[in-house]
Design an enzyme around this catalytic site. Structure first.
Site, PDB file in Angstrom:
ATOM      1  N   GLU A  20       0.890  -1.125  -0.089  1.00 38.34           N
ATOM      2  CA  GLU A  20       0.012  -0.056   0.027  1.00 38.34           C
ATOM      3  C   GLU A  20       1.155   1.273  -0.143  1.00 38.34           C
ATOM      4  O   GLU A  20       2.027   1.183   0.629  1.00 38.34           O
ATOM      5  CB  GLU A  20      -0.897   0.073   1.386  1.00 38.34           C
ATOM      6  CG  GLU A  20      -1.632   1.350   1.220  1.00 38.34           C
ATOM      7  CD  GLU A  20      -3.105   1.129   2.138  1.00 38.34           C
ATOM      8  OE1 GLU A  20      -3.853   2.140   2.153  1.00 38.34           O
ATOM      9  OE2 GLU A  20      -2.981   0.227   2.906  1.00 38.34           O
ATOM     10  N   CYS A  23      -6.525   1.190   2.277  1.00 36.26           N
ATOM     11  CA  CYS A  23      -7.443   2.195   2.367  1.00 36.26           C
ATOM     12  C   CYS A  23      -7.127   3.277   1.176  1.00 36.26           C
ATOM     13  O   CYS A  23      -8.291   3.881   1.000  1.00 36.26           O
ATOM     14  CB  CYS A  23      -7.215   2.902   3.708  1.00 36.26           C
ATOM     15  SG  CYS A  23      -7.725   1.984   5.218  1.00 36.26           S
ATOM     16  N   ASN A  80     -12.143  -3.286   0.498  1.00 39.98           N
ATOM     17  CA  ASN A  80     -10.905  -3.331   1.313  1.00 39.98           C
ATOM     18  C   ASN A  80     -11.583  -3.725   2.836  1.00 39.98           C
ATOM     19  O   ASN A  80     -11.925  -5.016   3.063  1.00 39.98           O
ATOM     20  CB  ASN A  80     -10.220  -2.151   1.363  1.00 39.98           C
ATOM     21  CG  ASN A  80      -9.090  -2.206   2.331  1.00 39.98           C
ATOM     22  OD1 ASN A  80      -8.303  -3.146   2.556  1.00 39.98           O
ATOM     23  ND2 ASN A  80      -8.964  -1.334   3.168  1.00 39.98           N
ATOM     24  N   GLU A  81     -11.526  -2.821   3.460  1.00 39.70           N
ATOM     25  CA  GLU A  81     -12.215  -3.044   4.956  1.00 39.70           C
ATOM     26  C   GLU A  81     -13.548  -2.360   5.152  1.00 39.70           C
ATOM     27  O   GLU A  81     -13.941  -1.684   6.101  1.00 39.70           O
ATOM     28  CB  GLU A  81     -11.087  -2.413   5.975  1.00 39.70           C
ATOM     29  CG  GLU A  81      -9.852  -2.971   6.017  1.00 39.70           C
ATOM     30  CD  GLU A  81      -9.074  -2.120   7.381  1.00 39.70           C
ATOM     31  OE1 GLU A  81      -9.359  -0.907   7.545  1.00 39.70           O
ATOM     32  OE2 GLU A  81      -8.010  -2.856   7.604  1.00 39.70           O
TER      33      GLU A  81
END
Length: 701
Positions: free
Chosen positions: A80, A279, A416-417
């Site tokens: 990331e 993120c 993602n989250e």
């Protein structure tokens, strides 16, 4: 007396010699019955304590019955762009804001003389450039100077390639004097290296020049002067996409990766590479989400993206942190090919970061379900870019970039989250739309969902059964937790009782965060090593695992701990790096049952702080046994290789440190590294000493 001595000899043959000697001496010095009685009592007491220390842990590995296959993707890497991981890190570009596209157009630059920013440049998605003109006097200068990423560094004897797109809009010729300068120099000159390019004509062209560094230096700057060609009058000159790279990049590529950092990744022998986040896939808002189509094609025409990490933490604030997209999806796929691992791209599901956007702002922050078509099409187009024939629209883009053959993508992560709310299936409703369209278009791909940002709790408990219900191929679990979490019994046994018929597990982001100050100390990596025996023991459930984050610049981090740290010249592999590497290098092909007292070895109360797992490599005929000792006492282990008549050789690879808070640093990069030695065999029994606070890998032929 003779009985006591024999008794001692029989039972202390596996203990240290000095313990046996001490006990024998006590007995032999006894001169009368009274003293003998007292001595025997003392001897037996000492014997009991010695035996408690010397107790051998009896373990058994069943070699004759290999179990579940260990996936080739089992241990991998996750990238990331956080902590200046791309620009200023893995991506070897040394110029910040090279195309003058930051919102503050000259951020990262100093200008002097007659400098103007214009926006009608040759690249549609990067229209800005600088115009340099006569400063008004022969002894005045026009030019610009770039600060780089925390300075520009050079290594003595290495070559560097400067490039720029330029023109003389009014015709004629000019010269750009290129200097690498030390503004803090106390010597006669600030100039540390120099080259020049001669610009000619009204059309935009790319110009390049090389120079060799005379010294190894940090905190330099790149300075460009406008000069008249061959001492003629100065001609107005336009500059766009000003770039500086080491010539010696990974694989020698012109738009390449920093060699030492890419090599560190290659040395991990990863099985899977998850990218580009994290993120940043989501973005703080939809405009700042990662858009893969902006990251491919000619590098000069890839637009910048606002990196959500530059403003996430006010106490670690970097307002000049933008993504150039120079490291884009083509380069990510190329690295996967270099490393021999599977690519696992992650795409936006239409939800911005839910931590930064409350559900009440859904209409503003997230894409409505009925408006997801373009996002879904981006995902379908990505598969075509990776796998399509060179005659397809996006396959042709890949081919035009120099790779006509497909990349053979097999996995795709959606979101993602993300998570759902009690009254709003924010994530799963969107995931459902993606899966229906993607499976129809590309049933051959394995699709990965998520269980949210937590390893347990409300979000996890809500999402895990939904992932099974939606029949995702894998789901992505994240856990950044402290030492107590990694030591807790329920977490050491986490995967032992997982549903064997549900989706497979991808532990996509995890790390042990030390108490208080979060840093890469040895104890954190040791607890990770112990926990990972649960990955290996349950390889029928866990198919992928990637530590996170991967990279961090020592002057530009927002998050820690991280696996690899660096400045502009040097890099250091943390203890966690070596744990990951040992698991990956000794991955094996099939799980072997490893038990102690008939149970898995998970650091339980009666297992002397030991955690262990074992695999066989059917291709080499080797058995790999991993044992982590998180306790403060060394442990003796007798490991019986059931089903093997005789082992021919064994070695121990040991990672240990007597200071649990110690760490590797840029100045002492090899303070804690694995060391190899021969291990003792007795037929089909491995006799091993596992030091306190250590991680051992035993390789048995």
């Amino acid at each position: 007396m003779r009985f006591c001595i024999i008794f001692t000899e029989l039972y202390l043959h596996k203990t240290y010699i000095f313990r046996k000697f001490a006990l024998s001496k006590i007995l032999l010095n006894t001169t009368n019955q009274h003293n003998m009685r007292k001595t025997i009592i003392s001897a037996l007491s000492l014997f009991s304590s010695v035996m408690a220390l010397a107790a051998t842990n009896e373990m058994t590995v069943n070699v004759s019955k290999p179990g579940a296959a260990v996936q080739s993707t089992m241990y991998g890497i996750f990238f990331e762009d956080i902590n200046y991981a791309a620009d200023g890190g893995l991506y070897a570009e040394m110029v910040k804001n090279r195309s003058f596209e930051f919102p503050q157009r000259l951020m990262g630059w100093r200008s002097f003389g007659n400098v103007e920013i214009r926006d009608d440049g040759p690249f549609e998605r990067n229209p800005h450039y600088v115009r340099l003109s006569y400063a008004g006097h022969a002894h005045k200068h026009t030019g610009i100077e770039n600060e780089g990423f925390f300075g520009i560094s050079t290594k003595k004897g290495e070559k560097y390639r400067f490039s720029v797109w330029a023109r003389c809009p009014e015709g004629g010729k000019s010269t750009i004097l290129v200097q690498v300068v030390d503004n803090a120099s106390m010597g006669e000159s600030q100039e540390m290296a120099v080259c020049h390019v001669d610009v000619e004509g009204k059309e935009w062209k790319k110009y390049t020049a090389e120079f060799e560094a005379k010294k190894t230096q940090d905190k330099l700057a790149l300075r460009l002067f406008l000069r008249g060609f061959n001492k003629q009058p100065i001609v107005t000159t336009d500059l766009e996409h000003v770039s500086l790279f080491p010539v010696d990049t990974w694989k020698g590529r012109e738009n390449g990766m920093r060699k030492d950092l890419a090599q560190a990744l290659a040395d991990l022998k990863p099985g899977v590479f998850r990218f580009p986040g994290g993120c940043i896939v989501e973005g703080t808002d939809l405009n700042s989400r990662y858009q893969w189509k902006n990251s491919v094609g000619p590098v000069e025409n890839r637009p910048i993206n606002e990196n959500r990490w530059h403003y996430t933490f006010a106490h670690r604030f970097y307002p000049d942190y933008y993504q150039s997209y120079g490291l884009g999806f083509f380069e990510f796929f190329q690295l996967c090919e270099d490393f021999g691992c599977e690519a696992l791209p992650v795409i936006s599901c239409g939800l911005s970061c839910q931590f930064q956007n409350e559900i009440k702002d859904e209409a503003k922050a997230h894409v409505a379900l009925d408006d997801l078509d373009s996002y879904i099409q981006d995902a379908i187009d990505l598969i075509e870019f990776a796998n399509g024939d060179a005659n397809t629209k996006w396959g042709k883009v890949r081919a035009d970039m120099g790779h006509p053959a497909p990349f053979n993508l097999k996995y795709l992560g959606v979101g993602n989250e993300q998570w759902d709310y009690k009254d709003n299936p924010a994530f799963t409703a969107r995931l459902d739309k993606f899966l229906k369209a993607l499976r129809k278009a590309h049933p051959e791909i394995k699709y990965i969902g998520t269980t949210g940002p937590d390893s347990e709790g409300e979000k996890f408990d809500m999402l895990q059964p939904k992932m099974k219900q939606m029949k995702v191929d894998l789901y992505d679990e994240h856990f950044y937790r402290n030492e107590q979490w990694f030591l807790a019994k329920e977490n050491r046994h986490r995967y032992d009782n997982y549903d064997r018929k549900g989706p497979k597990v991808f532990a996509g982001e995890y790390a042990c965060h030390g108490k208080g100050k979060k840093w890469n100390h040895f104890n954190a990596s040791l607890l990770e090593a112990a926990f990972m025996t649960g990955f290996e023991r349950n390889a029928d459930v866990v198919w992928m695992a990637t530590y996170a984050p991967l990279f961090a610049h020592v002057e530009g981090w927002q998050w820690r701990p991280d696996m690899i740290w660096y400045d502009n010249r040097r890099s250091v592999k943390t203890c966690s790096y070596y744990v990951q590497q040992l698991y990956s290098l000794y991955k094996g092909t099939n799980v072997l049952s490893l038990t102690m007292n008939g149970r898995n070895v998970c650091g339980d109360e009666d297992q002397n702080s030991l955690s262990a797992s074992s695999v066989i490599n059917k291709q080499t005929g080797e058995i790999y046994v991993k044992i982590a000792n998180t306790g403060s006492e060394a442990q003796s282990v007798n490991l019986t290789l059931k089903g093997m008549k005789k082992a021919t050789s064994a070695k121990r690879i040991l990672l240990t440190c007597d200071n649990p808070t110690a760490e590797n640093t840029l100045d002492v990069p090899e303070k804690i590294i694995p060391h190899e030695s021969t291990a003792q065999l007795n037929g089909n029994v491995l006799l091993a000493e596992v030091p306190a606070q250590s991680f051992c890998v035993f390789v048995i032929k």
